[in-house]
Design a protein around this motif. Sequence first.
Motif, PDB file in Angstrom:
ATOM      1  N   GLN A  83      67.110 -24.876  35.473  1.00 13.75           N
ATOM      2  CA  GLN A  83      65.879 -25.394  36.038  1.00 13.75           C
ATOM      3  C   GLN A  83      64.854 -24.535  35.168  1.00 13.75           C
ATOM      4  O   GLN A  83      65.478 -23.514  34.566  1.00 13.75           O
ATOM      5  N   LYS A  84      63.730 -24.972  35.121  1.00  6.82           N
ATOM      6  CA  LYS A  84      63.061 -24.098  34.619  1.00  6.82           C
ATOM      7  C   LYS A  84      61.329 -24.896  35.039  1.00  6.82           C
ATOM      8  O   LYS A  84      61.408 -25.781  35.390  1.00  6.82           O
ATOM      9  N   ASN A  85      60.509 -23.605  35.067  1.00  6.06           N
ATOM     10  CA  ASN A  85      59.778 -24.481  36.237  1.00  6.06           C
ATOM     11  C   ASN A  85      59.433 -26.096  36.842  1.00  6.06           C
ATOM     12  O   ASN A  85      59.045 -26.778  36.851  1.00  6.06           O
ATOM     13  N   LEU A  86      59.944 -25.433  37.808  1.00  2.71           N
ATOM     14  CA  LEU A  86      60.999 -26.544  38.970  1.00  2.71           C
ATOM     15  C   LEU A  86      59.574 -26.540  39.521  1.00  2.71           C
ATOM     16  O   LEU A  86      59.148 -27.389  40.139  1.00  2.71           O
ATOM     17  N   LEU A 123      57.031 -37.780  30.831  1.00  2.00           N
ATOM     18  CA  LEU A 123      57.836 -36.138  31.859  1.00  2.00           C
ATOM     19  C   LEU A 123      58.520 -34.991  31.053  1.00  2.00           C
ATOM     20  O   LEU A 123      59.208 -35.798  30.538  1.00  2.00           O
ATOM     21  N   ILE A 124      58.427 -34.121  32.156  1.00  3.24           N
ATOM     22  CA  ILE A 124      59.222 -32.729  31.354  1.00  3.24           C
ATOM     23  C   ILE A 124      60.112 -32.437  32.617  1.00  3.24           C
ATOM     24  O   ILE A 124      60.604 -32.559  33.329  1.00  3.24           O
ATOM     25  N   VAL A 125      61.603 -32.273  31.834  1.00  3.76           N
ATOM     26  CA  VAL A 125      62.715 -31.557  32.645  1.00  3.76           C
ATOM     27  C   VAL A 125      62.810 -30.336  32.822  1.00  3.76           C
ATOM     28  O   VAL A 125      62.144 -29.236  32.529  1.00  3.76           O
ATOM     29  N   ALA A 126      62.427 -30.550  34.501  1.00  2.37           N
ATOM     30  CA  ALA A 126      62.248 -29.151  35.157  1.00  2.37           C
ATOM     31  C   ALA A 126      63.479 -28.994  36.204  1.00  2.37           C
ATOM     32  O   ALA A 126      64.014 -27.691  35.737  1.00  2.37           O
ATOM     33  N   GLY A 127      64.559 -29.929  35.929  1.00  3.55           N
ATOM     34  CA  GLY A 127      66.308 -29.688  35.767  1.00  3.55           C
ATOM     35  C   GLY A 127      66.996 -30.145  35.804  1.00  3.55           C
ATOM     36  O   GLY A 127      66.983 -31.107  35.441  1.00  3.55           O
TER      37      GLY A 127
END
Length: 172
Positions: A83-86, A123-127
């Motif tokens: 995850q990143k910036n979830l 959309l940005i992949v957050a997880g």
Amino acid sequence: MFEERLKQYVGTADIGIYPESRDVSLYTQKVKDIGCSDKIDYIIGTIETSGIYKHEDEEKNVWIRGITYDDLQKINPVLFRDQKNLFPFKGKKIIIGAHTADRYQLKPGDKMKVVVNTTTLRLIVAGIGESEGFFIADERTTNVIIPVEVLEGLFSMRGRAGTIHVKAKNPE
């Protein structure tokens, strides 16, 4: 195997309340208290829809669940591979399964375009969730999770839900 597939969509809920059709005008107001809260563990409203993920020359059907992060962890907990910036789980974020991430070489921070009706969501992949629960691998459809307010805004249905999931404290 059948139970695992069923849990993919209903999670830990005992009761699912759905509209008779996908007509947005039939979606229900979110239910907060139905008068028997001593017997109910949770009541969670979600918005679910289908879309298309476009990757290079390929188009993949996606099943989209709009839900809050806290509600997601109650109904169908996600074990994260990465995850990143979830947090906070708001805005143009998306959670995908490991199968999808591996197939399309996606990692947290990458961008995805998902078309819902005629609207392209950037959309940005957050997880990236492990391939269990909602993210059990399926070759026909890809399951993704986005913040519920994105779909509320897209369908002009603030305060409404397409599906209501209810879990009893005592399933008997």
